[in-house]
Write a protein that holds these residues in place. Structure first.
Motif, PDB file in Angstrom:
ATOM      1  N   PRO A  31       0.884  -1.191  -0.070  1.00  0.00           N
ATOM      2  CA  PRO A  31      -0.015  -0.067  -0.075  1.00  0.00           C
ATOM      3  C   PRO A  31       0.723   1.231   0.184  1.00  0.00           C
ATOM      4  N   VAL A  32       1.775   1.386   0.771  1.00  0.00           N
ATOM      5  CA  VAL A  32       2.889   2.577   0.742  1.00  0.00           C
ATOM      6  C   VAL A  32       3.415   2.692  -0.504  1.00  0.00           C
ATOM      7  N   LEU A  33       3.898   1.586  -1.088  1.00  0.00           N
ATOM      8  CA  LEU A  33       4.441   1.651  -2.715  1.00  0.00           C
ATOM      9  C   LEU A  33       3.662   2.182  -3.374  1.00  0.00           C
ATOM     10  N   ASP A  34       2.238   1.705  -3.557  1.00  0.00           N
ATOM     11  CA  ASP A  34       1.465   2.129  -4.454  1.00  0.00           C
ATOM     12  C   ASP A  34       1.173   3.695  -4.365  1.00  0.00           C
ATOM     13  N   GLU A  35       1.131   4.326  -2.906  1.00  0.00           N
ATOM     14  CA  GLU A  35       0.703   5.512  -2.810  1.00  0.00           C
ATOM     15  C   GLU A  35       1.804   6.497  -3.344  1.00  0.00           C
ATOM     16  N   VAL A  69       8.693  15.355  -3.271  1.00  0.00           N
ATOM     17  CA  VAL A  69       8.744  15.345  -1.912  1.00  0.00           C
ATOM     18  C   VAL A  69       7.756  14.256  -1.264  1.00  0.00           C
ATOM     19  N   GLU A  70       6.589  14.193  -1.701  1.00  0.00           N
ATOM     20  CA  GLU A  70       5.583  13.196  -0.998  1.00  0.00           C
ATOM     21  C   GLU A  70       6.174  12.082  -1.522  1.00  0.00           C
ATOM     22  N   SER A  71       6.300  11.741  -2.668  1.00  0.00           N
ATOM     23  CA  SER A  71       6.837  10.549  -3.115  1.00  0.00           C
ATOM     24  C   SER A  71       7.988   9.896  -2.772  1.00  0.00           C
ATOM     25  N   LEU A  72       9.042  10.965  -2.338  1.00  0.00           N
ATOM     26  CA  LEU A  72      10.314  10.379  -1.583  1.00  0.00           C
ATOM     27  C   LEU A  72      10.003   9.972  -0.307  1.00  0.00           C
ATOM     28  N   THR A  73       9.152  10.586   0.504  1.00  0.00           N
ATOM     29  CA  THR A  73       8.711  10.156   1.686  1.00  0.00           C
ATOM     30  C   THR A  73       8.226   8.873   1.761  1.00  0.00           C
ATOM     31  N   LEU A  74       7.299   8.422   0.874  1.00  0.00           N
ATOM     32  CA  LEU A  74       6.712   7.407   0.875  1.00  0.00           C
ATOM     33  C   LEU A  74       7.554   6.056   0.299  1.00  0.00           C
ATOM     34  N   PHE A  75       8.301   6.420  -0.730  1.00  0.00           N
ATOM     35  CA  PHE A  75       9.286   5.509  -1.115  1.00  0.00           C
ATOM     36  C   PHE A  75      10.449   5.071  -0.095  1.00  0.00           C
ATOM     37  N   ARG A  76      10.861   6.051   0.569  1.00  0.00           N
ATOM     38  CA  ARG A  76      11.780   5.763   1.952  1.00  0.00           C
ATOM     39  C   ARG A  76      11.013   4.920   3.106  1.00  0.00           C
ATOM     40  N   GLU A  77       9.728   5.352   3.012  1.00  0.00           N
ATOM     41  CA  GLU A  77       9.083   4.576   4.067  1.00  0.00           C
ATOM     42  C   GLU A  77       8.827   2.995   3.655  1.00  0.00           C
ATOM     43  N   ALA A  78       8.661   2.803   2.315  1.00  0.00           N
ATOM     44  CA  ALA A  78       8.380   1.435   1.725  1.00  0.00           C
ATOM     45  C   ALA A  78       9.839   0.737   1.909  1.00  0.00           C
ATOM     46  N   ALA A  94      14.208   3.792  -6.647  1.00  0.00           N
ATOM     47  CA  ALA A  94      13.074   4.597  -6.693  1.00  0.00           C
ATOM     48  C   ALA A  94      13.139   5.910  -5.841  1.00  0.00           C
ATOM     49  N   VAL A  95      13.966   5.593  -4.566  1.00  0.00           N
ATOM     50  CA  VAL A  95      14.128   6.490  -3.720  1.00  0.00           C
ATOM     51  C   VAL A  95      15.335   7.588  -4.442  1.00  0.00           C
ATOM     52  N   GLY A  96      16.354   6.962  -5.018  1.00  0.00           N
ATOM     53  CA  GLY A  96      17.424   7.691  -5.884  1.00  0.00           C
ATOM     54  C   GLY A  96      16.802   8.580  -6.979  1.00  0.00           C
ATOM     55  N   ARG A  97      15.711   8.219  -7.618  1.00  0.00           N
ATOM     56  CA  ARG A  97      15.142   8.694  -8.706  1.00  0.00           C
ATOM     57  C   ARG A  97      14.406  10.131  -8.083  1.00  0.00           C
ATOM     58  N   CYS A  98      14.023   9.751  -6.936  1.00  0.00           N
ATOM     59  CA  CYS A  98      13.088  11.072  -6.365  1.00  0.00           C
ATOM     60  C   CYS A  98      14.329  12.135  -5.958  1.00  0.00           C
ATOM     61  N   GLN A  99      15.391  11.538  -5.358  1.00  0.00           N
ATOM     62  CA  GLN A  99      16.383  12.604  -5.038  1.00  0.00           C
ATOM     63  C   GLN A  99      17.072  13.412  -6.322  1.00  0.00           C
ATOM     64  N   TYR A 100      17.247  12.638  -7.348  1.00  0.00           N
ATOM     65  CA  TYR A 100      17.677  13.223  -8.684  1.00  0.00           C
ATOM     66  C   TYR A 100      16.670  14.284  -9.019  1.00  0.00           C
ATOM     67  N   GLU A 101      15.409  14.076  -8.982  1.00  0.00           N
ATOM     68  CA  GLU A 101      14.434  15.017  -9.437  1.00  0.00           C
ATOM     69  C   GLU A 101      14.500  16.215  -8.390  1.00  0.00           C
TER      70      GLU A 101
END
Length: 273
Positions: free
Chosen positions: A44-48, A59-68, A80-87
């Protein structure tokens, strides 16, 4: 100008679709690396996180990917976390997460995913400088801008572009600092040598005592007590000599009459005729 903007908009939209497809693939691919099963609460966390990323809410997706990733650490979540940090423009963090994604054995990246991740790493490095730092002594701790850093296995670190302060410290040595200006794609080796601390020499302690300072020896002929002794000896010798001389002189005859030897004179007027 409008056509150029439209082409950029279309290209970005296509990129979002590709990323979204990638995220869906991450979410739906079965766990197979080591026979691990997906933990409860991970999906569920990954889907969100995927929905937020598709909308550009990094920012929101980074928080959720790190939680997952915290629920189930694996290569695809790290990617996925690395991709968010790049963006978001945090290229140092993106570099670290993408390297982890290539190395992790849990839910590892397949061939296409590895190739895409390596290409993304090259784009990330265009915004970084690389330094390989060695220290003398080797036990020294390295800080960048006051923060501890953990170098890679080869001793290298990556820095964002701009000025930075490198610092090395070790027990028994003086700290050393060096300023660097990180430039894109710079790859440089730096050696930080620490000088040992020099033990301070204690100052001599001056002790105050009540003992008189010894004087230089006085010549014998200047010693008053010697001459006093000589004078005393001479005086004693003189007295003794006088006594001996008087003792040897003949005694004067005592006058006749009287038992005591004292002569008494009688005036002429009293004497008998």
């Amino acid at each position: 100008m409008v056509a150029l903007w439209e082409r950029e908009h279309v290209a970005r939209s296509i990129a979002y679709v590709l990323v979204f497809s990638f995220a869906v693939l991450v979410a739906r691919s079965p766990a197979h690396a080591q026979g691990n099963e997906v933990p409860a609460g991970y999906q569920p966390v990954l889907d969100e996180a995927i929905r937020e990323f598709a909308q550009g809410n990094y920012v929101e997706s980074l928080t959720l990917f790190r939680e997952a990733h915290a629920i189930w650490p694996n290569a695809r979540a790290a990617r996925a976390v690395g991709r968010c940090q790049y963006e978001l423009g945090d290229y140092v963090a993106a570099h670290r997460w993408l390297l982890d994604a290539l190395d992790m054995g849990v839910r590892p990246l397949d061939g296409a995913q590895r190739q895409e991740t390596e290409q993304l790493l090259w784009r990330v490095r265009e915004h970084l400088a690389r330094y390989t730092i060695s220290t003398d002594p080797r036990s020294a701790i390295v800080r960048v801008d006051g923060e501890l850093v953990a170098p890679d296995a080869d001793g290298s670190i990556v820095l964002s572009l701009g000025p930075h302060t490198l610092e090395a410290s070790a027990t028994g040595f003086m700290d050393v600092r060096q300023q660097v200006l990180a430039e894109a794609l710079r790859d440089e080796r730096i050696e930080l040598r620490l000088a040992p601390l020099v033990a301070s020499t204690p100052e001599p302690v001056v002790r105050m005592t009540s003992e008189p300072t010894p004087r230089a020896d006085t010549p014998t002929y200047k010693k008053w007590w010697l001459w006093t002794s000589v004078a005393g000896a001479v005086a004693v010798a003189a007295v003794a000599t006088v006594l001996l001389v008087r003792r040897d002189e003949p005694e004067a005859p005592r006058p006749a009459g009287g038992s005591t030897g004292v002569a008494i004179g009688v005036p002429g007027s009293v004497a008998a005729p």
